[in-house]
Design an enzyme around this catalytic site. Structure first.
Site, PDB file in Angstrom:
ATOM      1  N   GLY A  86      52.872  32.933  35.823  1.00  0.00           N
ATOM      2  CA  GLY A  86      51.553  32.036  36.004  1.00  0.00           C
ATOM      3  C   GLY A  86      51.505  30.941  35.015  1.00  0.00           C
TER       4      GLY A  86
ATOM      5  N   GLN B 280      45.701  23.507  38.736  1.00  0.00           N
ATOM      6  CA  GLN B 280      45.891  24.493  37.502  1.00  0.00           C
ATOM      7  C   GLN B 280      45.928  23.317  36.432  1.00  0.00           C
ATOM      8  OE1 GLN B 280      44.282  27.629  37.844  1.00  0.00           O
ATOM      9  NE2 GLN B 280      43.941  26.532  39.073  1.00  0.00           N
TER      10      GLN B 280
ATOM     11  N   GLU C 262      47.652  29.212  33.100  1.00  0.00           N
ATOM     12  CA  GLU C 262      47.036  28.584  31.253  1.00  0.00           C
ATOM     13  C   GLU C 262      48.117  28.603  30.906  1.00  0.00           C
ATOM     14  OE1 GLU C 262      46.249  33.231  30.531  1.00  0.00           O
ATOM     15  OE2 GLU C 262      44.269  32.632  31.046  1.00  0.00           O
TER      16      GLU C 262
ATOM     17  N   GLY D 167      35.890  30.330  36.342  1.00  0.00           N
ATOM     18  CA  GLY D 167      35.242  31.951  35.354  1.00  0.00           C
ATOM     19  C   GLY D 167      35.929  31.290  34.761  1.00  0.00           C
ATOM     20  N   PHE D 168      36.739  31.067  34.106  1.00  0.00           N
ATOM     21  CA  PHE D 168      38.034  30.911  32.451  1.00  0.00           C
ATOM     22  C   PHE D 168      38.266  32.377  31.972  1.00  0.00           C
ATOM     23  CE2 PHE D 168      35.883  26.354  34.742  1.00  0.00           C
ATOM     24  CZ  PHE D 168      37.222  27.101  35.057  1.00  0.00           C
TER      25      PHE D 168
ATOM     26  N   ARG E  13      59.864  30.542  39.999  1.00  0.00           N
ATOM     27  CA  ARG E  13      58.868  29.994  41.319  1.00  0.00           C
ATOM     28  C   ARG E  13      57.257  29.462  41.541  1.00  0.00           C
ATOM     29  NH1 ARG E  13      61.695  30.843  45.863  1.00  0.00           N
ATOM     30  NH2 ARG E  13      61.591  32.979  45.640  1.00  0.00           N
TER      31      ARG E  13
ATOM     32  N   GLY F   5      47.459  36.271  38.230  1.00  0.00           N
ATOM     33  CA  GLY F   5      46.891  36.123  39.119  1.00  0.00           C
ATOM     34  C   GLY F   5      47.988  36.084  40.394  1.00  0.00           C
TER      35      GLY F   5
ATOM     36  N   GLY G 124      38.999  28.843  42.213  1.00  0.00           N
ATOM     37  CA  GLY G 124      39.773  27.243  42.094  1.00  0.00           C
ATOM     38  C   GLY G 124      40.995  27.370  41.778  1.00  0.00           C
TER      39      GLY G 124
END
Lengths: 732, 211
Positions: free
Chosen positions: A689, A625, A692, A240-241, A615, A510, A468
């Site tokens: 996260g 990722q 990104e 998706g990105f 973490r 997410g 993914g």
């Protein structure tokens, strides 16, 4: 569960399952073709019809008339649904451009009809028979030309501290440069696709969505029906990105044409529609000014960015990181937004920081050179542990310096030639580059439902998606850790609007947020188990090896379940820790390139990312990722550019042959190091996260390596060989 | 499988037809030109083996092998990423050789033997390449994965058959299985999630095990 005080010790800290390198639990499905994506749902008792989309051939104007007579007569055609016949539809909350309905054309390839036929081949052939008459209007398609007409975006977005103008003026060493980044395309592998089926007033849509609830809500709005009547599912999403964050035309067209055809309809957007029918990362023009003392301390930093979008759209927030990344008492950032009639600009992997860091981290490299400082050291000198615009506001946890130092050591940074253009190996000019990585940590509420059955099987249900990212696996790890069961005893069901609403997948929120939601639901389930097994309180219980333990008393977990499964549901909600503390993720990218002295072709030779992101829930999926983001960053540095036809107003290179994303041959082995840390301000998971963070700064590290190799500074991405070749040294 | 020459002609015709389709969408003034050729719907019976099983289909002549697999046989392991031969997600093995299933018409494969990802292994019985992809995390979203795996299985056979590539330095020596050779030969399979580094490690492991 409300999360408004920093996390203390909790069962996640045991680290028996969370944090372990566990292979994806959905791996065997994905590697054997058993993972079912949107277009692939098949019920043998259903006759599906096929919808093929017709897109606008003009960029701006109105449809005067549509002639569908020939299409309707074509073999196999069941229905032709036109934007004219459907009329104006309400626009979803998250869409800038309308997806369908009405006579106004806002951008090229805007959907104007869908032809439904018995087979895909018939639908495609008949779609070519739809005749459209347009009244074309002149549009604005060139950001550089529209720059002077750009205005302050709604909400302003300007920020500052001290007196930037005076500080910059007074600085003994100054940089004032313009950088540009082009429009980019997400180019995920699975095209947008939906199957819609009506049962009376109830609509079921299998689609490819990052955010189940946003799609469900906006689809209901667009169709003018009650949200409760809409059921959406995306258990597997082929990338998706950002382009699958918001409702897209395939879902609307599938729903409308299924109603018209009276049976389920499948609609996929053809690949060329991705670039012009959906969203893209908008191009930017960025001006960066940095002033520093001879000691290397930044005294003034200013970052302005210009971008364009359709009316009602927003700016690319490319100045975001400059507010937070480096110290300096005099600061300013500002954005200007031009009206462009190109397709809708919107979020693509690390919106804001990705293009912002492409510019800022070249500027920092340039400034280090002006000061005669090593670029790693210059960044370290200007580290800050507080929000520089609001110094009373500390970072929750910030180890940028650790990333830079660890990376420099591991990469062999000291071997880098201090003089640009000085290292040559045969036909190759060789150089190394560095850039900081920075991306804010966003938090969104996220809910989950946990079911424990008599066999001790734990089932997690949440509308979270796995695009993914590894959601299936880290959610299973979280539930296994919380309830003390082996991961094989955890089943995870995702991507279904019948499940509790999660954070969804986007903005690198997410992983942290959806697992925090599962944590919350597990805490509730632990309480229910404690009660069923007559323990006094859940707080001091130990859940391990499928048992519940307190002192000498041990009970099998499954014994808490009587006839019916034990179910708990909860939602994590975040208080103001993101306001009192700046939460961000940090990293350092190191790149070595070779530039062919004769052709100017750049090859990536080595890449290393060091990340400090709280973490790490699963080092395998987190590493993937990051290497994926590094790969996309290489594309941004070297090849990715949507080329604008400034006359006709569309992206010309609208396929995967002409929009060049990195392929195998472009990418060497990649190394990733995660610093061992937790961030208790972020969530009970103490995670942040990484997805990104991994792209932010990569392109600049490549650009800086090219400069180090060739002594040629390119400030306009992508750095294609034509931008280098004129200045390369003479060869005999 | 027919001779390469015959495929070339058919492929050109197919491209011409799809180019017309695109033109109509992008330039309405040309919309009268393309009608006749596409409105005639003709079908042909074709029989081929898929994953060892003989399958007989009556198909619209315009049906790509990819759509025959996905929409008629419901073997959706083979993915449609671009439908243009640009991404490799639809890679299957035709008589042991890899091909983009979107670039070839199903009716051209009378008597051929086709292997899809489903034919390589199942979740409880993974092919070594499938197992290596899981072990090395050679995928993320999973959508390019079937093509990557089919392509890599056939690619290793191409090296073993001594077929040179763009990066083969010595055409007289036996072709070697190196990272550079793997990267070059796998470059028709795009992975936007960017799992390349891991995919190469998975393939290298399988190549070493067999060698």
């Amino acid at each position: 569960m409300r999360f408004d005080t920093p996390a203390t010790t909790n069962p996640i800290d045991q680290g028996k399952v969370v944090g372990k390198p566990i292979h994806r639990i959905d791996g065997p499905l994905k590697t054997t073709g058993k993972a079912v994506y949107a277009y692939e749902w098949h019920d043998r008792n259903t006759r599906y019809a096929y919808g093929y989309v017709v897109g606008s051939a003009i960029a701006k104007g109105r449809i005067r008339s549509m002639d569908t007579a020939a299409a309707k007569k074509a073999p196999g055609v069941i229905a032709v649904v036109t934007t004219e016949a459907v009329g104006e539809l309400k626009k979803g909350k998250y869409n800038t451009a309308k997806l369908f309905g009405g006579m106004e054309i806002q951008h090229y390839h805007q959907a104007i009809a869908v032809v439904v036929a018995e087979t895909f081949e018939e639908a495609r052939a008949a779609a070519a028979l739809v005749k459209v008459d347009y009244t074309e209007e002149k549009g604005a398609f060139d950001l550089a030309a529209a720059k002077d007409s750009a205005v302050e975006p709604e909400g302003g977005g300007a920020s500052g501290a001290g007196d930037f103008d005076a500080g910059f003026e007074a600085a003994p060493v100054k940089l004032d440069q313009i950088y540009t980044t082009p429009d980019q395309s997400h180019a995920m592998m699975e095209p947008h696709a939906s199957i819609a089926a009506w049962n009376g007033d109830d609509l079921t849509v299998w689609t490819s969505s990052q955010m189940i609830d946003w799609w469900r809500t906006d689809l209901a709005t667009t169709l003018g029906i009650d949200k409760e009547k809409v059921h959406t599912m995306s258990p597997f999403v082929g990338g998706g990105f950002g382009v699958k964050l918001f409702l897209r035309a395939d879902a609307v067209l599938a729903a409308l044409s299924a109603r018209e055809a009276g049976r389920p309809v499948k609609v996929a957007l053809p690949r060329p529609f991705l670039m012009n029918n959906t969203t893209h990362r908008p191009a930017t023009i960025q001006r960066i000014r940095i002033g520093a003392g001879r000691d290397g301390k930044i005294t003034a930093i200013g970052h302005e960015s210009w971008s364009g979008d359709l009316p009602g759209g927003g700016p690319e927030v490319a100045v975001q990181q400059t507010r937070l990344l480096y110290a300096g008492e005099n600061r300013m950032t500002a954005m200007r937004l031009a009206t462009l009639d190109l397709p809708e600009g919107n979020a693509m992997r690390a919106p804001g920081e990705a293009p912002g860091m492409m510019a800022l981290e070249i500027a920092i490299d340039e400034m280090a050179e002006k000061l005669g400082l090593d670029p790693v050291e210059f960044r370290i000198i200007n580290d800050t542990q507080v929000d520089p615009e609001n110094p009373e506001r500390p970072f929750s946890h910030r180890n940028l310096i650790g990333c830079l130092r660890t990376g420099a050591e591991r990469f062999g940074w000291r071997e880098r030639s201090k003089k640009a253009g000085a290292r040559r190996e045969g036909d190759w000019l060789v150089g190394m580059g560095v850039a900081a990585a920075f991306r804010n940590n966003l938090v969104l509420p996220s809910a989950a439902r946990i079911r424990l059955d008599r066999e001790g099987i734990v089932t997690v249900e949440t509308d979270m998606t796995d695009i993914g990212t590894g959601s299936y696996t880290i959610i299973a790890q979280t539930a296994a850790e919380m309830l003390g069961v082996p991961i094989e005893k955890v089943a995870v069901s995702l991507g279904d609007s019948r499940f509790p609403v999660s954070s969804g997948s986007g903005g690198q929120f997410g992983g942290n947020c959806s697992t925090a939601g599962v944590y919350a639901a597990c805490v509730k389930l632990r309480e229910a188990v404690a009660q069923k097994l007559s323990f006094n309180s859940a707080e001091d219980l130990i859940f391990a090896e499928s048992e519940v333990r307190s002192g000498d008393r041990r009970m099998p977990l499954a014994q808490a379940v009587a006839d019916e499964a034990l179910v708990a549901e909860d939602r994590i909600e975040f208080g103001d820790l993101t306001k009192t503390h700046q939460q961000s993720t940090f990293g350092a990218h190191f790149v070595e390139v070779g530039v062919d002295v004769a052709t100017g072709e750049t090859r990536i030779r080595r890449m290393l990312a060091v990340c400090a992101a709280g973490r790490i829930l699963n080092p395998i999926t987190a590493r993937s990722q990051v290497i994926g983001a590094m790969t996309m960053g290489v594309g941004g540095a070297l090849s990715e550019e949507l080329v604008v036809d400034k006359e006709r107003g569309f992206f010309v290179n609208h396929d995967l042959a002409a929009y060049e994303v990195p392929v195998h041959a472009d990418i060497p082995h990649q190394d990733v190091v995660f610093l061992d840390e937790t961030d208790p301000m972020s969530s009970p998971m103490k995670a942040k996260g990484v997805a990104e963070l991994g792209i932010c700064g990569v392109a600049a590290a490549v650009a800086n390596a090219i400069y180090n190799a060739t002594a040629i500074r390119v400030r306009n991405y992508p750095i294609t060989l034509d931008k280098l070749i004129k200045e390369l040294p003479e060869i005999s | 499988m027919q001779s390469p020459g015959a495929i070339e002609i058919s492929r050109r015709d197919l491209l011409a037809a799809s180019a017309a389709t695109v033109t109509v969408v992008s330039a309405h003034s040309l919309s009268h030109a393309q009608t006749k050729a596409t409105t005639e719907s003709q079908s042909t019976k074709v029989t081929f083996k898929v994953n060892g099983e003989s399958r007989e289909l009556r198909l619209d002549n315009r049906t790509s092998l990819l759509d025959a697999l996905r929409e008629h046989l419901h073997l959706t392991g083979t993915k449609k990423g671009c439908d243009h031969g640009q991404c490799g997600a639809c890679t299957v093995l035709i008589d042991g050789r890899r091909a983009n299933a979107c670039l070839t018409l199903a009716v051209m494969h009378e008597g051929d033997s086709i292997t899809t990802l489903e034919g390589l292994g199942q979740p409880e019985n993974l092919h070594p390449m499938q197992a290596a992809f899981v072990k090395h995390d050679g995928f993320q979203c999973g959508y390019c994965t079937p093509g990557q795996i089919c392509s890599s299985v056939a690619m290793l056979e191409e090296i073993r058959a001594n077929i040179p590539s763009h990066v083969t330095r010595d055409l007289t020596a036996p072709a070697e299985i190196t990272s550079d050779e793997i990267r070059e030969r796998m470059s028709g399979n795009i992975c936007r999630c960017g799992a390349y580094s891991n995919i190469v490690e998975a393939i290298t492991e399988v190549a070493g095990r067999k060698a």
